[in-house]
Design a protein around this motif. Structure first.
Motif, PDB file in Angstrom:
ATOM      1  N   ASN A 169       0.848  -1.189   0.000  1.00 53.40           N
ATOM      2  CA  ASN A 169       0.000   0.000   0.000  1.00 53.40           C
ATOM      3  C   ASN A 169       0.885   1.241   0.000  1.00 53.40           C
ATOM      4  N   HIS A 170       0.808   2.005  -1.089  1.00 52.70           N
ATOM      5  CA  HIS A 170       1.709   3.151  -1.248  1.00 52.70           C
ATOM      6  C   HIS A 170       1.495   4.192  -0.147  1.00 52.70           C
ATOM      7  N   GLN A 171       0.245   4.528   0.160  1.00 54.33           N
ATOM      8  CA  GLN A 171       0.001   5.552   1.174  1.00 54.33           C
ATOM      9  C   GLN A 171       0.471   5.091   2.543  1.00 54.33           C
ATOM     10  N   ASP A 172       0.283   3.800   2.841  1.00 53.17           N
ATOM     11  CA  ASP A 172       0.796   3.273   4.114  1.00 53.17           C
ATOM     12  C   ASP A 172       2.313   3.435   4.195  1.00 53.17           C
ATOM     13  N   LEU A 173       2.997   3.208   3.070  1.00 51.08           N
ATOM     14  CA  LEU A 173       4.458   3.329   3.060  1.00 51.08           C
ATOM     15  C   LEU A 173       4.873   4.776   3.314  1.00 51.08           C
ATOM     16  N   ILE A 174       4.223   5.723   2.626  1.00 58.13           N
ATOM     17  CA  ILE A 174       4.542   7.145   2.837  1.00 58.13           C
ATOM     18  C   ILE A 174       4.301   7.526   4.294  1.00 58.13           C
ATOM     19  N   ASP A 175       3.185   7.052   4.860  1.00 58.71           N
ATOM     20  CA  ASP A 175       2.887   7.359   6.258  1.00 58.71           C
ATOM     21  C   ASP A 175       3.915   6.732   7.195  1.00 58.71           C
TER      22      ASP A 175
END
Length: 216
Positions: A169-175
């Motif tokens: 999950n890209h957004q999880d990684l950024i977070d």
């Protein structure tokens, strides 16, 4: 510094398998033994270390492929990753066939890790931070006393982990990077799963994926 480290690139993916050891006791952990066990054990022997455990950041083949034989050969407990990566560990036999790796064995860690846990290496204590995104069960290890983090495939010098895998999950990684890694401090130097070391401060300034200016 009481905690020392040495990285050994392993597998065709040149994954940074890292030896961590306590300077006082010479007791050591191997982090992410993806393969090439003989090369890892040679580095252990050259430094006069006593391996006491295996630590895993996540369940991808190039990080865990050598875990089962190394654990069995030296009777080492396996700690990590987070249980959400169990499905990856169960799939490593198929992964090895897909990528043309030598045959590997699956395994079950002796201890699944979660956010806020700690692990020991000799007399030293590292904090466990759950950093999902690249995989759902990815963890990183942070040694506060020496400002050193082992971040697996969460963050690289100039890049970030891939998120095109099942359950990524890209957004999880950024977070995970901006809300869990950055608060540890700009001075933290990190060992990524691949490539050279960097610092969180350097990546906040220059990393095109997570530099502060992207979110300003």
């Amino acid at each position: 510094m009481a905690l020392q480290f040495h990285s050994v690139p392993v597998t065709p993916f040149q994954q940074n398998c890292t030896l961590l050891w306590c300077d006082d006791s010479k007791r050591a952990a191997v982090v992410d033994p993806g393969g090439d066990i003989d090369r890892i054990l040679k580095a252990v022997e050259e430094r006069g270390l006593k391996l006491e455990k295996i630590l895993l950041t996540h369940g991808h083949l190039d990080h865990v492929g050598g875990t089962a034989p190394l654990s069995r050969q030296l009777n080492l407990p396996v700690e990590g990753p987070h249980e959400a990566d169990q499905f990856w560990i169960e799939k490593i036999v198929v992964q090895a066939q897909m990528y043309g790796f030598p045959p590997v064995e699956t395994f079950t860690p002796d201890r699944w890790l979660k956010d806020g846990d700690t692990v020991t290496v000799g007399d030293e204590v590292l904090e466990v931070v759950h950093c999902p995104g690249h995989t759902p069960g990815h963890v990183i290890f942070f040694h506060r006393a020496s400002n050193l983090a082992l971040v697996g495939d969460v963050l690289f010098a100039g890049s970030i982990g891939r998120t095109d895998f099942p359950m990524s999950n890209h957004q999880d990684l950024i977070d995970s990077i901006t809300k869990k890694l950055w608060p540890l401090g700009d001075a933290v130097k990190f060992i990524p799963g691949h490539g050279p070391m960097s610092t969180f401060g350097q990546e906040r300034q220059t990393n095109p994926f997570v530099a502060d200016k992207r979110f300003g």
